[in-house]
Structures are given as structure tokens and as C-alpha cells.
Design an enzyme around this catalytic site. Structure first.
Site, PDB file in Angstrom:
ATOM      1  N   GLU A  33       1.743 -20.418  13.345  1.00  0.00           N
ATOM      2  CA  GLU A  33       3.177 -20.363  13.091  1.00  0.00           C
ATOM      3  C   GLU A  33       4.031 -20.155  14.345  1.00  0.00           C
ATOM      4  OE1 GLU A  33       2.798 -18.729   8.483  1.00  0.00           O
ATOM      5  OE2 GLU A  33       3.877 -17.510   9.955  1.00  0.00           O
TER       6      GLU A  33
ATOM      7  N   GLU B 249      -2.758 -20.856   4.674  1.00  0.00           N
ATOM      8  CA  GLU B 249      -2.283 -19.605   4.064  1.00  0.00           C
ATOM      9  C   GLU B 249      -1.490 -19.947   2.823  1.00  0.00           C
ATOM     10  OE1 GLU B 249      -0.031 -16.856   6.454  1.00  0.00           O
ATOM     11  OE2 GLU B 249      -1.372 -17.085   8.180  1.00  0.00           O
TER      12      GLU B 249
END
Length: 446
Positions: free
Chosen positions: A171, A351
Site C-alpha cells: 500500500e 487483504e
């Protein structure tokens, strides 16, 4: 939209089923065996930065309880585990000498899980940058690209042959925007110019690291993980429609265009104006290395508005303890859009999960909302596969209740409940469902 309840037999036999964690969120042992401080250690020490005033000093004590957690992972029946390495644990200052005690910890963990038949998917950078590098500007300083490349190469040299995949960064949007622009995550800086330069250096270091690791001759699949979501205008007004396009550019196209097209979208660069990153000749070609996989972290959809971009109350959908709307069809939409627009070789849902307030009653955590969330998003993943999207895996976030960054220990994402006073682990009903889902080829009552 309601998806049919999924069954394991609807997925390929070689589909990757896993759970995920990150080093700072679970390991604890923040000064053990030569580990150096990370930016999150420093950030936690600043008053008011963490909602409950806590820190990651103990977290889930995974550093000392790793054997118990290995058995826990294997007992769930997953065939994969996504974890991250703590850079300051294996190289305290982010440059200079290696810390062999830190490497020994990961070697024990990798060997133990491989012995249990669990494949290891490693993330090199899940936010816990060595503080010594931040003292030199962190991701906003171009020199960090060389430091990260050396770190990545050493890890790949030592462990690459025992890993199922290597991810460079988790991220980068969060690191750059929440850490360097909004300042609500470590390192707590508020500068859009620094944030955009950090973004560029994260992507550049990713490309440089891929080149260096592949030069070792490894066949280990390598990629990157992005947090992405569909973005809708909050109304049909021209202003909100334009804002949604810009936000999509800042959150998705800025990263995907760089990785897959060797360019930054011009509308975004124009918007950034003097805050646009400094790009050297050859940088974009280096960033756009061929990816063996693209990891996608998905939790919810987003709305863009010139008013309140987070107001989703009017949708009528359930909202998690983070205030995020439960919207599984957004995952299908996102995966299909990425496939159509960028044609990644392989996509992994790296995720996906939800925080809810759990009630512990007589040893049972009946977390029906989390169970339904995981089940519906697995079904949403299946729907994308049915539309021809090459999705090869799904990782539930997360294995354990843990240190949830700026929220401290107040938000629980885990399939496994952790009593942070005793460190006792207890399977929630969501974990038990996942265990049964993976162990039975056909379950008419899933």
C-alpha cells in the site's frame, strides 16, 4: 446484490487460500535482539497520535510466541501465509550491517511453516521503515531507493528459494498520503510535495528491487500490493463526477499507470502542479518492470464529493467498526476493471477483512458479521473469476487481532481473538467457518 454462498469446489485446486499479518502489528519485541527503532515506534511515542495511547511494544508477542502461531495457522487449513519482514529487525539503521539475530527469527518461522505445508508470501515493506532512514528524509529522499534495493536483494538471496512470492511494498498510497501528506500515520508529515515525492520513490525502489532480485536468478514470483477500491461520485452533480475522476486518478491510476504503462496520468500531474514528483530520465521504465502478480487489498468502496466524501449512510448497507461500508460487489467490480484496463498476469486478493466489536462469551466469539463479510467477499472473488479475471488467491485480513495502527488495540480485524493481557488466542466463529470451508470440498450449508 446478494452472491450465492461459495464452496471450495468452485475454485481451482491450486487456488491460494491464506491469512495475512504484518510485522509491526503482531511481533512486539520492539527492542529485542538488536532490533532498531522504526518510524512507527517513534510515532507511537508522540502524544495523541494513537487513539488509545498504546504502542507496538508487545502487540501479539508473535516474536516470542511464533511456534504457537505456526500451529494456529496450520490448524486453520490454509495453504498460504502472507507476512512481512521488519526491516529494522534485520538491518537496524536501514543501511550498514545486518542483524543476524533478526534474520534467524524469520528463518525459524519460514522453515516451520514450510514444514507444515504452508507457502510463505513475503512483504518486504509493510510500513515500519527504520527511523534512521527517516531521519535522512525517509521515502522523500531519493537515496532511500538504493538502501531498499540492497535490503530486498539480501532478503531474496537468503530466503527467496523458500518463498512462494515476494512483494516489495504494501500500500504505497497509505505510506505516501497518510504518512507524508495527511500526517495521521507515521512519520506524521503534512506536505503534499513530500508525499508525492515519497510515492515516486516507493515505486522507483520497487522497480529497482525487482531488477536486483531477479538478477539473482530466482524464479520466485515478485510483485507489489496496492490498496484499491471503486470510487463513485456521491451525487450526479458535475462537480462530484469530476471529483470522483480525480480521486480515482490519485488513488488508482497514479499507481497502475506507472506500473503498467510507464507514465503518470497527465490529469493528475496537472492537478498536483508544483507538488508533482521530480522524475529523472529512465525512472518510469524502471518502475514498469514486468509483474508476476498484482496484490489487491480491498475493504470497501469510496465516494467522492465536494462535500462529505465518506457519507454512505444513505446506502442502507452495513458499516463496520471502522465506519466502512460493507460492499462485496465492489471487489468484483474492482478486479474486473483492473483486468480490463491493465491486464495483469495474475491478481491476488492480498487483504480483505472487517473490524467489528466482538463479544467474548464463555469462550465463544460469535462474530456473525465478520463471518458473513468473509464469505460474501470470497463469493465476490469467485464472481470475478467467472468473468475471466485471473485471480489466483485470497488472503483474509487478519489472522490475529493486533495493533491496528493509529487505532491502537481498539479495532479488531482478527479471525482469531487475542486477549492482550494474557495473549491467549481463541478462534472466532469466522475462523471456524473458514477452517470448515477449506477442509470440505462441498458444503451445502456454507
Amino acid at each position: 446484490m446478494t452472491y450465492p454462498k461459495p464452496s471450495r469446489e468452485q475454485f481451482p485446486n491450486d487456488f491460494i487460500w491464506g491469512v495475512a499479518t504484518s510485522s509491526f502489528q503482531i511481533e512486539g519485541a520492539h527492542q529485542a535482539d538488536g532490533k532498531g527503532p522504526s518510524i512507527w515506534d517513534t510515532f507511537c511515542d508522540q502524544k495523541g497520535k494513537i487513539a488509545d495511547g498504546s504502542n507496538g511494544h508487545a502487540a501479539c508477542e508473535h516474536y516470542h510466541r511464533w511456534q504457537e502461531d505456526v500451529e494456529l495457522i496450520a490448524g486453520l487449513g490454509v495453504n498460504a501465509y502472507r507476512f512481512s519482514m521488519s526491516w529494522p529487525r534485520v538491518q537496524p539503521d536501514g543501511r550498514g550491517e545486518w542483524n543476524e539475530a533478526g534474520f534467524a527469527f524469520y528463518e525459524r518461522l519460514i522453515d516451520a511453516l514450510n514444514a507444515q505445508g504452508v507457502a510463505l508470501h513475503l512483504t518486504l515493506n509493510h510500513w515500519d521503515l527504520p527511523q534512521a532512514l527517516q531521519d535522512e528524509g525517509g521515502w522523500a529522499n531519493r537515496k532511500i531507493c538504493g538502501h531498499f534495493t540492497r535490503y530486498a536483494t539480501e532478503v531474496a538471496r537468503r530466503f527467496g528459494s523458500r518463498l512462494a512470492s515476494i512483494c516489495t511494498h504494501n500500500e504505497p498510497w497509505v505510506i505516501a498520503v497518510l504518512g507524508y501528506e495527511q500526517g495521521i500515520f507515521a512519520p506524521g508529515i503534512q506536505s503534499r510535495a513530500q508525499a508525492m515525492q515519497a510515492m515516486h520513490h516507493l515505486l522507483l525502489s520497487h522497480g529497482m528491487a525487482l531488477q536486483a532480485m531477479r538478477a539473482l536468478g530466482l524464479s520466485t514470483p515478485m510483485g507489489i500490493v496496492l490498496n484499491l477500491s471503486p470510487i463513485y461520485p456521491a451525487s450526479e452533480s458535475p462537480e462530484d463526477i469530476a471529483k470522483a475522476k480525480l480521486d480515482d486518478g490519485l488513488i488508482l491510476r497514479l499507481y497502475m499507470d506507472a506500473l503498467y504503462r510507464a507514465t503518470y496520468p497527465q490529469d493528475v500531474i496537472h492537478h498536483l502542479a508544483e507538488d508533482a514528483p521530480v522524475v529523472h530520465d529512465g525512472d518510469m521504465a524502471t518502475i514498469a518492470q514486468s509483474l508476476d502478480f498484482l496484490g489487491v487489498n480491498y475493504y470497501t468502496r469510496n465516494f467522492s464529493s465536494c462535500g462529505n466524501p465518506w457519507d454512505v449512510a444513505s446506502t442502507g448497507n452495513q458499516v463496520t467498526d471502522m465506519g466502512w461500508e460493507v460492499y462485496p460487489q465492489g471487489l468484483t467490480e474492482l478486479l474486473c476493471r483492473l483486468h480490463q484496463d491493465y491486464q495483469p498476469k495474475v491478481l491476488m486478493v492480498t487483504e480483505n477483512g472487517a473490524a467489528f466489536k466482538d463479544e467474548y462469551k464463555e469462550g465463544v466469539i460469535d462474530d456473525e458479521s465478520r463471518l458473513a463479510y468473509v464469505r460474501e467477499h470470497i463469493a465476490a472473488t469467485r464472481a470475478a473469476i467467472e468473468q475471466g479475471v485471473p485471480v489466483c488467491g485470497y488472503f483474509a485480513w487478519s489472522l490475529l487481532d493486533n495493533f491496528e495502527w493509529a487505532s491502537g488495540y481498539a479495532k479488531r480485524f482478527g479471525l482469531v481473538h487475542v486477549d492482550f493481557e494474557t495473549q491467549k488466542r481463541t478462534l472466532k466463529n469466522s475462523a471456524i467457518w473458514y477452517q470448515h470451508f477449506l477442509s470440505e470440498k462441498s458444503r451445502g450449508s456454507n
